[in-house]
Structures are given as structure tokens and as C-alpha cells.
Design a protein around this motif. Structure first.
Motif, PDB file in Angstrom:
ATOM      1  N   ASN A 148      72.537  65.213  33.252  1.00  0.00           N
ATOM      2  CA  ASN A 148      71.350  64.392  33.530  1.00  0.00           C
ATOM      3  C   ASN A 148      71.067  64.386  35.026  1.00  0.00           C
ATOM      4  OD1 ASN A 148      69.220  62.575  33.230  1.00  0.00           O
ATOM      5  ND2 ASN A 148      70.571  60.809  33.476  1.00  0.00           N
ATOM      6  N   PRO A 149      70.619  65.525  35.575  1.00  0.00           N
ATOM      7  CA  PRO A 149      70.359  65.569  37.021  1.00  0.00           C
ATOM      8  C   PRO A 149      69.157  64.696  37.410  1.00  0.00           C
ATOM      9  CG  PRO A 149      69.556  67.563  35.965  1.00  0.00           C
ATOM     10  CD  PRO A 149      70.277  66.781  34.908  1.00  0.00           C
ATOM     11  N   ILE A 150      69.311  63.946  38.496  1.00  0.00           N
ATOM     12  CA  ILE A 150      68.184  63.138  38.971  1.00  0.00           C
ATOM     13  C   ILE A 150      67.637  63.656  40.304  1.00  0.00           C
ATOM     14  CG2 ILE A 150      68.922  61.079  37.724  1.00  0.00           C
ATOM     15  CD1 ILE A 150      69.969  59.972  40.387  1.00  0.00           C
ATOM     16  N   VAL A 151      68.290  64.688  40.871  1.00  0.00           N
ATOM     17  CA  VAL A 151      67.754  65.364  42.053  1.00  0.00           C
ATOM     18  C   VAL A 151      67.952  66.860  41.878  1.00  0.00           C
ATOM     19  CG1 VAL A 151      68.147  63.438  43.642  1.00  0.00           C
ATOM     20  CG2 VAL A 151      69.923  65.164  43.358  1.00  0.00           C
ATOM     21  N   LEU A 253      63.470  58.125  40.836  1.00  0.00           N
ATOM     22  CA  LEU A 253      62.740  56.884  40.565  1.00  0.00           C
ATOM     23  C   LEU A 253      62.805  56.523  39.082  1.00  0.00           C
ATOM     24  CD1 LEU A 253      60.871  54.583  41.430  1.00  0.00           C
ATOM     25  CD2 LEU A 253      58.935  56.158  41.227  1.00  0.00           C
ATOM     26  N   LEU A 254      62.698  57.529  38.214  1.00  0.00           N
ATOM     27  CA  LEU A 254      62.774  57.260  36.772  1.00  0.00           C
ATOM     28  C   LEU A 254      64.135  56.668  36.404  1.00  0.00           C
ATOM     29  CD1 LEU A 254      61.470  57.450  33.973  1.00  0.00           C
ATOM     30  CD2 LEU A 254      62.454  59.744  33.770  1.00  0.00           C
ATOM     31  N   ASP A 255      65.200  57.172  37.015  1.00  0.00           N
ATOM     32  CA  ASP A 255      66.537  56.650  36.735  1.00  0.00           C
ATOM     33  C   ASP A 255      66.651  55.188  37.172  1.00  0.00           C
ATOM     34  OD1 ASP A 255      69.140  57.739  35.660  1.00  0.00           O
ATOM     35  OD2 ASP A 255      69.872  56.795  37.498  1.00  0.00           O
ATOM     36  N   ILE A 256      66.029  54.851  38.296  1.00  0.00           N
ATOM     37  CA  ILE A 256      66.020  53.456  38.763  1.00  0.00           C
ATOM     38  C   ILE A 256      65.327  52.566  37.737  1.00  0.00           C
ATOM     39  CG2 ILE A 256      65.038  51.905  40.511  1.00  0.00           C
ATOM     40  CD1 ILE A 256      65.460  54.160  42.561  1.00  0.00           C
ATOM     41  N   ILE A 257      64.152  53.009  37.272  1.00  0.00           N
ATOM     42  CA  ILE A 257      63.385  52.230  36.295  1.00  0.00           C
ATOM     43  C   ILE A 257      64.160  52.067  34.992  1.00  0.00           C
ATOM     44  CG2 ILE A 257      61.292  52.230  34.868  1.00  0.00           C
ATOM     45  CD1 ILE A 257      59.847  53.610  37.210  1.00  0.00           C
ATOM     46  N   LYS A 258      64.808  53.140  34.539  1.00  0.00           N
ATOM     47  CA  LYS A 258      65.560  53.070  33.281  1.00  0.00           C
ATOM     48  C   LYS A 258      66.733  52.100  33.377  1.00  0.00           C
ATOM     49  CE  LYS A 258      64.611  57.529  31.082  1.00  0.00           C
ATOM     50  NZ  LYS A 258      65.206  58.788  30.606  1.00  0.00           N
ATOM     51  N   ASN A 259      67.415  52.092  34.517  1.00  0.00           N
ATOM     52  CA  ASN A 259      68.552  51.185  34.667  1.00  0.00           C
ATOM     53  C   ASN A 259      68.099  49.730  34.745  1.00  0.00           C
ATOM     54  OD1 ASN A 259      71.303  52.546  34.925  1.00  0.00           O
ATOM     55  ND2 ASN A 259      70.032  53.852  36.200  1.00  0.00           N
ATOM     56  N   VAL A 271      74.909  45.663  39.414  1.00  0.00           N
ATOM     57  CA  VAL A 271      74.393  46.432  40.542  1.00  0.00           C
ATOM     58  C   VAL A 271      74.516  47.929  40.274  1.00  0.00           C
ATOM     59  CG1 VAL A 271      76.646  46.244  41.702  1.00  0.00           C
ATOM     60  CG2 VAL A 271      74.616  46.852  43.033  1.00  0.00           C
ATOM     61  N   GLN A 272      73.451  48.661  40.630  1.00  0.00           N
ATOM     62  CA  GLN A 272      73.428  50.125  40.571  1.00  0.00           C
ATOM     63  C   GLN A 272      73.257  50.611  41.996  1.00  0.00           C
ATOM     64  OE1 GLN A 272      73.523  52.014  37.682  1.00  0.00           O
ATOM     65  NE2 GLN A 272      72.784  54.034  38.271  1.00  0.00           N
ATOM     66  N   ILE A 273      74.115  51.539  42.431  1.00  0.00           N
ATOM     67  CA  ILE A 273      74.122  52.006  43.818  1.00  0.00           C
ATOM     68  C   ILE A 273      73.837  53.500  43.846  1.00  0.00           C
ATOM     69  CG2 ILE A 273      75.512  52.255  45.914  1.00  0.00           C
ATOM     70  CD1 ILE A 273      77.208  49.836  44.467  1.00  0.00           C
ATOM     71  N   TYR A 274      72.871  53.893  44.672  1.00  0.00           N
ATOM     72  CA  TYR A 274      72.554  55.303  44.872  1.00  0.00           C
ATOM     73  C   TYR A 274      72.769  55.646  46.344  1.00  0.00           C
ATOM     74  CZ  TYR A 274      69.921  54.928  40.445  1.00  0.00           C
ATOM     75  OH  TYR A 274      69.532  54.709  39.140  1.00  0.00           O
ATOM     76  N   SER A 275      73.275  56.837  46.607  1.00  0.00           N
ATOM     77  CA  SER A 275      73.406  57.323  47.981  1.00  0.00           C
ATOM     78  C   SER A 275      72.655  58.642  48.073  1.00  0.00           C
ATOM     79  CB  SER A 275      74.878  57.515  48.344  1.00  0.00           C
ATOM     80  OG  SER A 275      75.013  57.876  49.709  1.00  0.00           O
ATOM     81  N   VAL A 358      59.536  61.862  37.120  1.00  0.00           N
ATOM     82  CA  VAL A 358      59.763  63.165  36.491  1.00  0.00           C
ATOM     83  C   VAL A 358      60.846  62.982  35.433  1.00  0.00           C
ATOM     84  CG1 VAL A 358      60.609  65.510  36.854  1.00  0.00           C
ATOM     85  CG2 VAL A 358      59.121  64.449  38.553  1.00  0.00           C
ATOM     86  N   SER A 359      60.566  63.413  34.212  1.00  0.00           N
ATOM     87  CA  SER A 359      61.521  63.219  33.120  1.00  0.00           C
ATOM     88  C   SER A 359      62.568  64.325  33.066  1.00  0.00           C
ATOM     89  CB  SER A 359      60.784  63.137  31.783  1.00  0.00           C
ATOM     90  OG  SER A 359      60.105  64.354  31.523  1.00  0.00           O
TER      91      SER A 359
END
Length: 454
Positions: A148-151, A253-259, A271-275, A358-359
Motif C-alpha cells: 500500500n504505497p502512499i508515496v 493525503l488519502l491515507d490521512i483521510i482514511k485514518n 495518533v498517526q505519525i508521518y515523516s 490519489v487512490s
């Protein structure tokens, strides 16, 4: 008469302020999403005349690697978040409550570990695995996961869009405008192959030195203002359109919205943390359309999405921004989306942003004919209507259920509108009464004066 006017105006203001304060204060945080740009690092590029060349940065692992100052910056911010949200966050780490994701970059990965160490130190004896080490290891998951790549940092479609921009009239005009600057800096750096696009490397070199508290060469200090302007133009070139920013951070951004949606559906996560890298951070700001011109993103910058809920079970997003550099005290401040309120109703937040996501970043990057509207991801067929988010099973709800949810939310919004309308109506009536009283007073006064003079 003056007292009557004073108390009437005071009543109107108190009613309005009371209503506004109730709308703003009566929410509680139920989840936070943190997006971190890594801490200070060594520059990505050095030049032959650089007094702090590759040999200087070798002590930290070489060019592009995190510095001790960058590690401390990330660690301190983790401590800051722990204290700032102490009334909400659990004191100890649990995989059910916290989840961290990082892009595959040394500075990002190391910064994430330092941030987590500051945010979740061992809080009980069960987490102390060594008598001499006060640190609890926390897993950091890959953003480029094959599942599930998000980048996607090698996106042919994005590269093609940038190439088109390089041939645009706007770019060619900027290249011509700064021709002398390129020639001068090429001489200062002893880099004859330097181009207009490469000036971003010179700017990055200067920012890395400043973040490590190193002095700049005289020529670099004198040209820093122009280099900043060039860097802003190159950022506009790379991320200036929603179309290009989607290909960089749309899946992110889609992953942020889904979480956020998953939390609304009842998960335990706190909490969800992205770097991420500066490219992801800048393009995310572009997609959010924030009321900030953060073109030069300082090392250690952060975006925080607070998911809040009110007494009517309506959900809101409040966005906070950390944009101070390594030498300034840590602070986060509210930042607003231009298309929504500061406390943005989640239904509005979703409707504004969902078409900018982007899905399937892998498929969209590879094909110029990929149609985002043809995605099978059920989240694109969901209407939230500013209400508690439906579960996964309810994503393909019937029109009847949608109407019920819409009607429920509509009634709540109508009730709020009625309260405000009532206050406005009372205010108008009060002003009319005041005007009549003033007119009557003037009329009586004139008659009194007329009788006395007569």
C-alpha cells in the motif's frame, strides 16, 4: 436614554459572543495526525570552494545525513507534543494507540525515531528493557510499502509534467531574468556546469549551514535574498499546480483521510505519525490550500490535524502548523484552509479534499490515460454530510440511508441557523426600538423648546 442604548448593545454582543464561543469551545480532541518534515541535515550538495565541504559533513555520515542538532530538534518536538497533548495522549506507547510511517530516507527515518523517543519514553518498568538505556524502540513502517504505497518518488507522469513546465514561457522568462545570478554563483562556487535549476542546491546548502549554526561566505550572504526568490520560483515550478502536487502527495493525503475516518468509526488509535521530505510537505500544503505562503519549509516543520467532536457527535478538523527553525523555541499555531473555517466541519473537509487525492499512486504514475474517477476505492463514493463517518460496510449505503443522514445533519444545522436568526431578529428589533425612542425624545424635546420660547 444612554443607559438603555448601552445595555441593549451589550446584550446583543453578549448573545453573539456566547453563541460563537459555544461553537468553538465545545469540542474535544479524539485523534491527532502529525506530519513531520525531518530535522536539520547536512546539505545535499557541496562545491569546490565550499569551506564546509564533504570532509566536514563526514563526521555526521556525509552529505544529506541528519545532524546532532536535527536529532535534538526532533526529540524536543516529540517531548513538546507529549506535553501539549498530555490531557489526551496516553503516557506510554501502545501499537493499538500510535502508528508511525516514514518515507525511505535516512534523515526522515532517523528523525522519526528521535521524535518517538521524545514523545514516548519508557513510562513503566515493563518498558525498561535495559538498566542503562532509557529508551523504548517503536516500529516505523515504510511509506513505500509494496502492499500500500502512499508515496512514489519516481513518478514518470510527474516528471513529464515538470518537463512541460521547464519549456513554459514563465520558466524561460525566469531563467533569462536570473542569467547573471547563475553566472556569478557559478564563478563563486567554481561550478561551470551550474544551471538555473541547480540554484536550488546552492540555496539548500545555505539553509543547511544556517540550521547548523555555521557562518555563510560573504558572497552567499549577499546573494541569499535572490536565491530565496529563485527557490520560490522553482517550488512553484515543481508543486505550483494541484495536478503536480496530487502526484507527489495525493496518496499521502488519502491515507490521512482514511485514518481519520477509521478513528471516527471507533478504532482505539490516538495518533498517526508521518515523516516525510520537503517535497511531500510543500505539496501537501498546496493540496490543503492553506492561508500560508510557506515556500521555504524550515527543517523540523510539522502539520497537525486535530480530529474534534462536539456534543452533537459532529466531527471537525483543526489544523496546527509548526514552522519555526532549529534556533527558535518550539511552538505550534492554528492555520486555516482557505476554503473552510478554522474549525472545519469534517464533511466540508472531505468534500474539498477527496478529489485532490490519489487512490493508486503506482498506476496513476505509470499511465497518462489513467482516469482517477474510475477508481474502485469505496471512499470516493461516500458522502459524509458532516456526520459521524459510516463504517466500511456502510460505504455503499442506499440513497434512503443517505437521505436519513443528510436530514439528521440538516436539522442540526437548521437549529443552529434558527438560534443565530433569532439573535439577529432580536438585535434588529432592539435597534428599531432605540431609533423610535430617540425620535420620540427629539420630538418631545422640540415641542418643549417651542412651548417655552412661545
Amino acid at each position: 436614554m444612554n443607559n438603555l442604548i448601552f445595555f441593549t448593545i451589550r446584550f446583543i454582543l453578549l448573545c453573539l459572543l456566547s453563541r460563537l464561543s459555544n461553537q468553538q469551545i465545545n469540542t474535544n480532541i479524539i485523534h491527532i495526525t502529525i506530519v513531520n518534515f525531518h530535522g536539520s541535515r547536512a546539505p545535499l550538495w557541496s562545491y569546490p570552494t565550499d569551506p564546509y565541504g564533504e570532509s566536514y559533513w563526514a563526521r555526521y555520515g556525509g552529505l544529506g545525513q541528519i545532524t546532532p542538532r536535527g536529532l535534538l530538534q526532533s526529540y524536543n518536538f516529540g517531548q513538546y507534543i507529549k506535553n501539549y497533548y498530555s490531557s489526551y495522549l496516553s503516557p506510554s506507547y501502545s501499537p493499538q494507540r500510535a502508528f508511525a510511517i516514514s518515507v525511505d530516507s535516512d534523515p526522515a527515518l532517523v528523525s522519526t525515531n528521535a521524535f518517538l523517543a521524545g514523545m514516548f519514553p519508557p513510562s513503566n518498568s515493563d518498558q525498561l528493557w535495559s538498566p542503562t538505556v532509557s529508551w523504548f524502540p517503536i516500529p516505523v513502517h515504510p511509506a513505500e510499502s509494496i502492499y500500500n504505497p502512499i508515496v512514489n518518488r519516481n513518478c514518470p507522469k510527474y516528471n513529464e509534467k515538470v518537463k512541460e513546465s521547464l519549456n513554459s514561457e514563465t520558466y524561460l522568462e525566469a531563467e533569462l531574468k536570473y542569467m547573471n545570478l547563475v553566472a556569478n554563483i557559478s564563478g563563486y562556487t567554481a561550478s561551470p556546469s551550474l544551471t538555473f535549476v541547480n540554484l536550488s542546491n546552492v540555496f539548500d546548502n545555505a539553509m543547511s549551514k544556517l540550521s547548523s549554526n555555521l557562518p555563510l561566505e560573504l558572497w552567499l550572504s549577499e546573494h541569499l535574498k535572490n536565491l530565496t526568490l529563485v527557490n520560490e520560483k522553482l517550488i512553484e515550478l515543481n508543486y505550483g499546480s494541484v495536478e503536480k502536487s496530487r502526484l507527489v502527495s495525493g496518496a499521502f493525503l488519502l491515507d490521512i483521510i482514511k485514518n481519520i475516518r477509521d478513528k471516527m468509526n471507533g478504532t482505539q488509535q490516538e495518533v498517526q505519525i508521518y515523516s516525510c521530505l520537503d517535497s511531500h510537505f510543500i505539496s501537501l500544503i498546496k493540496l490543503l490550500n492553506l492561508n500560508t505562503s510557506l515556500t521555504n519549509v524550515p527543517f523540523g516543520s510539522s502539520l497537525i490535524f486535530e480530529l474534534r467532536k462536539d456534543s452533537n457527535d459532529l466531527h471537525y478538523i483543526n489544523i496546527m502548523l509548526k514552522s519555526n527553525n532549529a534556533t527558535e523555541p518550539v511552538s505550534i499555531n492554528p492555520v486555516k484552509m482557505n476554503e473552510c473555517d478554522q474549525l472545519c466541519n469534517f464533511g466540508n473537509f472531505f468534500d474539498i479534499l477527496i478529489r485532490r487525492t490519489v487512490s493508486n499512486i503506482t498506476e496513476e504514475c505509470l499511465s497518462n490515460n489513467f482516469d482517477p474517477s474510475m477508481t474502485t476505492d469505496s471512499i470516493y463514493n461516500t458522502n459524509f454530510y458532516s456526520t459521524p463517518c459510516p463504517t466500511i460496510d456502510e460505504m455503499n449505503m442506499t440513497n434512503t440511508n443517505e437521505d436519513l443522514i443528510k436530514d439528521k445533519d440538516k436539522k442540526i444545522m437548521e437549529l443552529n441557523s434558527m438560534e443565530i436568526s433569532l439573535i439577529i431578529a432580536v438585535s434588529i428589533l432592539s435597534l428599531i426600538v432605540i431609533a423610535l425612542l430617540i425620535s420620540f425624545g427629539l420630538y418631545a424635546y422640540k415641542n418643549k423648546v417651542f412651548k417655552v420660547s412661545f
